[in-house]
Structure formats: structure tokens, C-alpha cells
Enzyme design. Structure first.
Site, PDB file in Angstrom:
ATOM      1  N   ARG A  54       0.869  -1.420   0.346  1.00  0.00           N
ATOM      2  CA  ARG A  54      -0.232  -0.191   0.135  1.00  0.00           C
ATOM      3  C   ARG A  54       0.746   0.941  -0.177  1.00  0.00           C
ATOM      4  O   ARG A  54       2.350   1.113  -0.121  1.00  0.00           O
ATOM      5  CB  ARG A  54      -0.547  -0.090   1.105  1.00  0.00           C
ATOM      6  N   GLY A  55       0.022   2.598   0.239  1.00  0.00           N
ATOM      7  CA  GLY A  55       1.218   3.187  -0.192  1.00  0.00           C
ATOM      8  C   GLY A  55       1.416   4.202  -2.147  1.00  0.00           C
ATOM      9  O   GLY A  55       1.844   2.784  -2.845  1.00  0.00           O
ATOM     10  N   ALA A  56       0.630   4.835  -2.374  1.00  0.00           N
ATOM     11  CA  ALA A  56       0.561   5.267  -3.712  1.00  0.00           C
ATOM     12  C   ALA A  56       1.522   4.439  -4.754  1.00  0.00           C
ATOM     13  O   ALA A  56       1.631   3.956  -5.642  1.00  0.00           O
ATOM     14  CB  ALA A  56       0.371   6.753  -4.190  1.00  0.00           C
ATOM     15  N   ARG A  96      -6.983  -0.656  -7.226  1.00  0.00           N
ATOM     16  CA  ARG A  96      -7.044   0.548  -6.534  1.00  0.00           C
ATOM     17  C   ARG A  96      -7.850   1.820  -7.243  1.00  0.00           C
ATOM     18  O   ARG A  96      -7.031   2.213  -8.300  1.00  0.00           O
ATOM     19  CB  ARG A  96      -5.945   0.697  -5.595  1.00  0.00           C
ATOM     20  N   GLN A 205      -1.858   1.997   9.921  1.00  0.00           N
ATOM     21  CA  GLN A 205      -0.597   2.391   9.049  1.00  0.00           C
ATOM     22  C   GLN A 205       0.164   3.479  10.409  1.00  0.00           C
ATOM     23  O   GLN A 205       1.252   3.010  10.338  1.00  0.00           O
ATOM     24  CB  GLN A 205      -1.177   2.927   8.125  1.00  0.00           C
ATOM     25  N   ASP A 246      -2.681  10.878  -2.556  1.00  0.00           N
ATOM     26  CA  ASP A 246      -2.481   9.809  -3.231  1.00  0.00           C
ATOM     27  C   ASP A 246      -3.565  10.578  -5.331  1.00  0.00           C
ATOM     28  O   ASP A 246      -2.975   9.247  -5.571  1.00  0.00           O
ATOM     29  CB  ASP A 246      -3.765   8.527  -2.553  1.00  0.00           C
ATOM     30  N   ASN A 256      -6.473  12.344   0.126  1.00  0.00           N
ATOM     31  CA  ASN A 256      -5.048  11.572   1.046  1.00  0.00           C
ATOM     32  C   ASN A 256      -6.137  10.798   2.006  1.00  0.00           C
ATOM     33  O   ASN A 256      -7.372  10.614   1.982  1.00  0.00           O
ATOM     34  CB  ASN A 256      -3.906  12.375   1.568  1.00  0.00           C
ATOM     35  N   LYS A 257      -5.121   9.855   2.744  1.00  0.00           N
ATOM     36  CA  LYS A 257      -6.016   9.271   3.742  1.00  0.00           C
ATOM     37  C   LYS A 257      -7.027   9.458   4.625  1.00  0.00           C
ATOM     38  O   LYS A 257      -6.208  10.897   5.026  1.00  0.00           O
ATOM     39  CB  LYS A 257      -4.585   8.431   4.893  1.00  0.00           C
TER      40      LYS A 257
END
Length: 358
Positions: A54-56, A96, A205, A246, A256-257
Site C-alpha cells: 500500500r502507499g500510492a 485500487r 498504518q 494519493d 489522501n488517507k
């Protein structure tokens, strides 16, 4: 700074080894460090969807390697392998929906495929392109770390308290990290007193990954529940909120998150500066504003269950993965192309017209 960051590198999440994509299973951290091997595009797509990775930036890098694996399988079967490979492009693109780095990496792989000449070895060409994507992300992170650190030092040269959200370190990228890369550089320069890390529900996270990364490097870190952020800004002399992204739109809005938007609102109220750190591959100039960004929603069971056991009443759950922070709440967007302060459409366009700094 580059050499010092390289010397301090201790964590990585992606390896390309002997034609196999190895991913550190981030669902199991920090209790277990388990590497999973992936040998097909379908396996990579599932790893992205299931949040093994995970993580763009890391998602984009993994997808690029997924195309290499897909091409290898299609070439082995013979026939019209290029047409068949489009199925792998679609499969990976659907894994995603919000992180634009995924689509950027897939588009770059497709463009390289289209530029191949007679006599080129397709698999070698695609593998070299995926490795280039991976390497360039590491270089971008090093550049952003330096630029972001200089912003912090420009405001205040003494050690500072910084708040961050989700995980934006080596685990989320090709190496070093975006927002955490800046924090690492600031720590090396003596600019960090303490990092306050939001736990970042529901996947935690912050508590599982960010706190683990920072503790591994001896960077002072305290974990807090997400809802304590405003209180921290009021009472703990927070000078910066530093987050990743993201997707960033043409006007400087940032997806973003989930929870980032409320951090930006609270930061503005308390006079705390707000920095977004992301490679230019995260910027989507085809989207005018954050209103156009598709927001992923995940299964409500992530909120309703703990360890597979239901802990909430028989109710529905709303579980968006991201939110959008308007550009007018952002003090600076840091990329490898440079820094945009007080972002707007004109400044974002000027940024994207520049060459990379690394």
C-alpha cells in the site's frame, strides 16, 4: 544529505529478484516480517487490492512489475500476446481506484510497449522500464526529503514537534518515503524534537507502520489516537503537519488517507503549517479539482469487526479510504520538481512545466 539518507536506510517493502516480485506483507507488521513472492499479474493485482502492498508510489511500482510478469506469461503462450496483455493492464488498473500513481505507472509501461522497435526483446524492455520506475521513485524521494527539510529549517532552525498521518515511509514507496522522507532528513539535521503519529484507523498504518519505521531509526515518536490531533496542536507546540498524497489535482486539491482533511482544517485554526509531500507522478493534471477524484470505499467489516469478530451492533458502516483537502488549506506541496507554496491552478501548471530536479 543524499549520502546520509542512503546510509540510514533500513526498511524496504519491494524487491525485484530473479524475475519475481517480492513484497513485504504489510498487513502483518510489526508482529511479523513476511515476504511474499508474486509471479503473475493476477497475484500482483490481488496483493494491491488486499493491501499486502500500500502507499500510492509503492502501488504504482508493483503494478509496473505486474505488467512484466503478465508479459512473460503472454509471450510464453504465443499468439497475439500484446492484445492478451491488455487484460493484465485492466486487472491491475481495477485493483485500487484512487491512487493515480497506479495509472501513471501503467500508462508509462504501455507507452514503452508502443515505442518498441523491430528486434527489441519485449520482456527485457519492459523489465528495464519497471526498474526505471522503481529507481526514479527512490531518487524523487531523496530530492523531496532535501526540499522539505529546507522548508522546515526556513521556518525554525531549532528542534520541532511534527504531526504526521498514515504511513508515508519506505513501506509506502520505492525507498525512504515522501512525508517520512522529509522527517528523516529533518531528524538528521537536528530539526526534530518529536514526531506525533496518528494511529490512522481502521488499518492502523500509523501505529503499525509509521511508529515501527521511526522507532527502527531512533527517531523520537509518540503515537496518538486520530481524534487527539487538534488537542496536540493546541497543547504540544506542533509546528508542522506533514502528510503524503494519493492524488493531487490541477488546482492543488489533495486526496489522501481519510482524516487528512480534518487535520488541515485544525492546522489552519491553530496556525500550524501544513505540508504535502508527493512525487509528480501523483499529480493528475487531467482532473480540475478534488471534486473529480473517485474516492474508494472499503468493506464496512473493517470497522465493525476486530480479528474477525463482530464488535459493533447490527448497523451499517461508512468506510471511505480517502478524503480531499482543498488547496487553500495547504501551505506547501513538495515534489521532486520543486515546491509549490499556497498551491493553485496557475502554480501547479508552472510546477509541471519544470524538469525534474534529480
Amino acid at each position: 544529505m543524499r549520502e546520509r539518507l542512503l546510509a540510514a536506510e533500513r526498511v524496504k517493502a519491494i524487491e525485484w529478484r530473479d524475475g519475481t516480485l517480492r513484497l513485504l506483507d504489510q498487513r502483518l507488521l510489526p508482529q511479523e516480517e513476511v515476504w511474499l513472492d508474486h509471479g503473475s499479474a493476477a497475484e500482483v493485482a490481488k496483493a494491491i487490492r488486499d493491501m499486502v502492498v500500500r502507499g500510492a508510489p509503492a502501488i504504482g511500482i508493483s503494478a509496473a512489475y505486474g505488467i512484466v510478469l503478465g508479459a512473460r506469461a503472454r509471450l510464453a503462450r504465443g499468439g497475439d500476446w500484446r492484445t492478451a496483455l491488455e487484460e493484465d493492464f485492466r486487472l491491475l488498473a481495477d485493483s485500487r481506484p484512487t491512487a493515480v500513481n497506479l495509472f501513471w505507472a501503467l500508462n508509462r509501461m504501455r507507452e514503452r510497449l508502443e515505442r518498441m522497435k523491430e528486434g527489441d526483446r519485449p520482456l527485457a524492455v519492459l523489465e528495464a522500464e519497471a526498474i526505471s520506475i522503481h529507481d526514479s521513485d527512490r531518487e524523487a524521494n531523496l530530492t523531496m526529503a532535501q526540499l522539505g527539510m529546507e522548508l522546515i529549517r526556513k521556518q525554525q532552525s531549532s528542534p520541532q514537534n511534527i504531526l504526521t498521518h498514515c504511513n508515508t515511509g519506505a513501506l509506502a514507496t520505492g525507498g525512504f518515503g515522501t512525508a517520512l522522507g522529509v522527517i528523516r532528513a529533518a531528524h538528521l539535521e537536528g530539526l526534530v524534537n518529536r514526531i506525533h503519529a496518528d494511529e490512522t484507523r481502521p488499518w492502523l498504518q500509523g501505529s503499525r507502520l509509521t511508529a515501527w519505521e521511526l522507532a527502527n531509526e531512533g527517531i523520537p515518536v509518540s503515537l496518538n489516537v486520530d481524534s487527539a490531533a487538534a488537542h496536540l496542536m493546541k497543547t504540544e507546540n506542533i509546528t508542522w503537519v506533514i502528510v503524503g498524497a494519493d492524488r493531487i489535482t490541477a488546482n492543488g486539491d489533495v486526496a489522501n488517507k481519510i482524516g487528512t482533511y480534518q487535520l488541515a482544517v485544525n492546522a489552519m485554526h491553530h496556525g500550524v503549517r501544513f505540508m504535502v509531500v508527493a512525487p509528480s507522478s501523483t499529480i493528475d493534471m487531467n482532473l480540475e479539482s478534488g471534486e473529480d477524484i473517485p474516492i474508494e470505499e472499503r468493506d464496512g467489516r473493517e470497522l465493525l469487526e476486530i480479528g474477525g469478530r463482530r464488535v459493533a451492533a447490527e448497523v451499517d458502516a461508512y468506510n471511505p479510504v480517502f478524503d480531499v483537502t482543498p488547496a487553500d488549506l495547504i501551505d506547501a506541496i513538495v515534489t521532486e520538481r520543486g515546491v509549490v507554496e499556497r498551491p493553485d491552478a496557475e502554480r501547479m501548471a508552472a510546477l509541471m512545466s519544470r524538469k525534474r530536479l534529480h
